[in-house]
Design an enzyme around this catalytic site. Structure first.
Site, PDB file in Angstrom:
ATOM      1  N   CYS A  47      75.487  22.626  40.766  1.00 53.65           N
ATOM      2  CA  CYS A  47      75.834  22.845  38.996  1.00 53.65           C
ATOM      3  C   CYS A  47      74.833  21.685  38.274  1.00 53.65           C
ATOM      4  O   CYS A  47      74.630  21.219  37.017  1.00 53.65           O
ATOM      5  CB  CYS A  47      77.352  22.120  38.777  1.00 53.65           C
TER       6      CYS A  47
ATOM      7  N   SER B 120      90.925  31.824  39.960  1.00 57.41           N
ATOM      8  CA  SER B 120      90.649  33.109  40.813  1.00 57.41           C
ATOM      9  C   SER B 120      91.632  32.739  42.312  1.00 57.41           C
ATOM     10  O   SER B 120      92.331  33.791  42.589  1.00 57.41           O
ATOM     11  CB  SER B 120      88.935  33.360  41.789  1.00 57.41           C
TER      12      SER B 120
ATOM     13  N   ARG C   3      83.403  32.197  43.438  1.00 56.39           N
ATOM     14  CA  ARG C   3      82.108  32.043  44.774  1.00 56.39           C
ATOM     15  C   ARG C   3      81.548  33.469  44.581  1.00 56.39           C
ATOM     16  O   ARG C   3      80.554  33.509  44.712  1.00 56.39           O
ATOM     17  CB  ARG C   3      81.987  30.783  44.668  1.00 56.39           C
TER      18      ARG C   3
ATOM     19  N   LYS D   6      91.952  22.502  35.024  1.00 54.12           N
ATOM     20  CA  LYS D   6      91.329  24.219  35.936  1.00 54.12           C
ATOM     21  C   LYS D   6      91.480  23.358  37.048  1.00 54.12           C
ATOM     22  O   LYS D   6      90.982  22.616  37.407  1.00 54.12           O
ATOM     23  CB  LYS D   6      89.646  24.463  35.795  1.00 54.12           C
TER      24      LYS D   6
ATOM     25  N   LYS E 176      88.162  19.651  35.727  1.00 54.57           N
ATOM     26  CA  LYS E 176      88.259  20.353  36.413  1.00 54.57           C
ATOM     27  C   LYS E 176      87.936  19.673  37.853  1.00 54.57           C
ATOM     28  O   LYS E 176      87.782  18.873  38.078  1.00 54.57           O
ATOM     29  CB  LYS E 176      86.885  20.538  36.445  1.00 54.57           C
TER      30      LYS E 176
ATOM     31  N   GLU F 162      89.321  11.084  32.173  1.00 53.15           N
ATOM     32  CA  GLU F 162      87.715  12.429  31.817  1.00 53.15           C
ATOM     33  C   GLU F 162      88.102  12.921  30.018  1.00 53.15           C
ATOM     34  O   GLU F 162      87.304  13.191  29.542  1.00 53.15           O
ATOM     35  CB  GLU F 162      88.344  13.554  32.967  1.00 53.15           C
TER      36      GLU F 162
END
Length: 337
Positions: free
Chosen positions: A130, A281, A213, A256, A203, A241
């Site tokens: 990323c 997903s 993915r 997430k 996350k 965070e």
């Protein structure tokens, strides 16, 4: 406090009474619909691990979003699959890149649709990580350490290119330290102070991203992403965070995957910033598989979304958005009775 037989909780559960005391409601405009656009195709391609979901060509962007808007959906989250990948993700900030082109098409067709762009590099790098990797030696050791500060510069470039194309909200998903502050400064400097930032604040490093993915062609070629995604074991870390992102100027905070993180959703409501729950997903794929086999009734979809609202989510990103919106068309709230 009175007790039975004076107090009878079942009185409130009569069919005609239940709607009056329903505490949690889901509206169509609570839903954000994720969409995948692929620069290499000319017709929709089914995503095998996500039944009912597709990759779409740029040419279909206007029609797809117009249809979603017509059933009440007011926000979409865009992911792009580019033709070209390299070690530093240059196509991610190309003014004629896949996401930039799709944003322009959508804004031309449906100006009032809120366009959120996922802002990461994993779909655009040949290594699938990323951001910018620290060194070739790390690659040789099968490690995947991101150079945080060099990657921030990349994220700034992507954010500005998305804003120039017309994005309303940019969503940095790379979990870099300081990414919200960095992007906010860059956007403001370039005259895009009205563009919001939806931070992927909590996350988690989860196995539930597998189907995504496949969908976004964003799998990594070596190492893992645990160096920049949060451990699923750490509730206090997720809170911290989120606190940092709030202080840096985030307009939305995200959790997430959200389905197994109701505690985190509730925790971060304390910051009085809209909280976005991302039903990812893998959660979608599990529910779909169980429904297709008759193991669960499709009402479980609404249960999963209402539980996120009950936890405190302001908005929900879900691959069920279109199906749920269609079921709710003409109603202000879903009939849960």
């Amino acid at each position: 406090m009175s007790m039975f037989p004076i107090t009878r909780m079942r009185r409130l559960r009569r069919t005609i009474i239940r709607p009056l005391v329903q505490e949690t409601h889901l509206r169509v405009d609570d839903l954000i619909c994720p969409l995948f656009f692929d620069e290499t195709i000319t017709a929709p391609i089914l995503i095998p691990s996500m039944p009912g979901q597709h990759r779409y060509p740029v040419s279909m962007a206007g029609d797809i979003v117009h249809n979603l808007f017509s059933i009440g959906i007011r926000a979409i989250l865009l992911f792009g699959i580019p033709k070209h990948k390299d070690s530093v993700g240059t196509s991610a900030y190309d003014e004629n890149g896949i996401v930039q082109r799709v944003v322009r098409e959508i804004k031309k067709a449906v100006p009032n649709m809120v366009v959120i762009t996922d802002l990461c590099a994993c779909e655009y790098t040949d290594h699938g990580h990323c951001g910018i990797l620290e060194s070739e030696s790390a690659h040789a050791m099968n490690a995947a350490e991101l150079d945080n500060d060099k990657s921030l510069i990349l994220m700034e470039k992507i954010a500005i290119s998305h804003a120039q194309a017309g994005a309303d909200i940019v969503a940095p998903s790379s979990m870099l330290d300081g990414v919200v502050r960095s992007m906010r400064s860059a956007l403001d400097r370039e005259g895009y102070s009205k563009v919001c930032i939806m931070a992927y604040s909590s996350k988690f490093a989860s196995t539930l991203y597998g189907p995504f993915r496949d969908a976004a062609d964003s799998g990594y070629s070596y190492g893992d992403r645990k160096g920049y995604q949060a451990p699923i074991t750490n509730r206090r870390e997720a809170y911290r965070e989120s606190e940092l992102d709030a202080l840096e100027g985030a307009d939305f905070l995200m959790v997430k995957p959200a389905g197994w993180a109701g505690d985190i959703v509730s925790d971060i409501c304390a910051f009085n910033i809209p909280v976005v729950a991302y039903q990812v997903s893998g959660e979608y794929a599990m529910i779909m598989a169980a429904c297709e086999r008759g193991w669960l009734q499709r009402e479980v979809i609404m249960e999963s979304l209402l539980s996120l609202k009950r936890a405190g989510a302001s908005l929900i990103i879900t691959y069920f958005a279109e199906e749920v919106a269609k079921s709710m068309t003409g109603c202000s709230d879903y009939d849960t009775n």
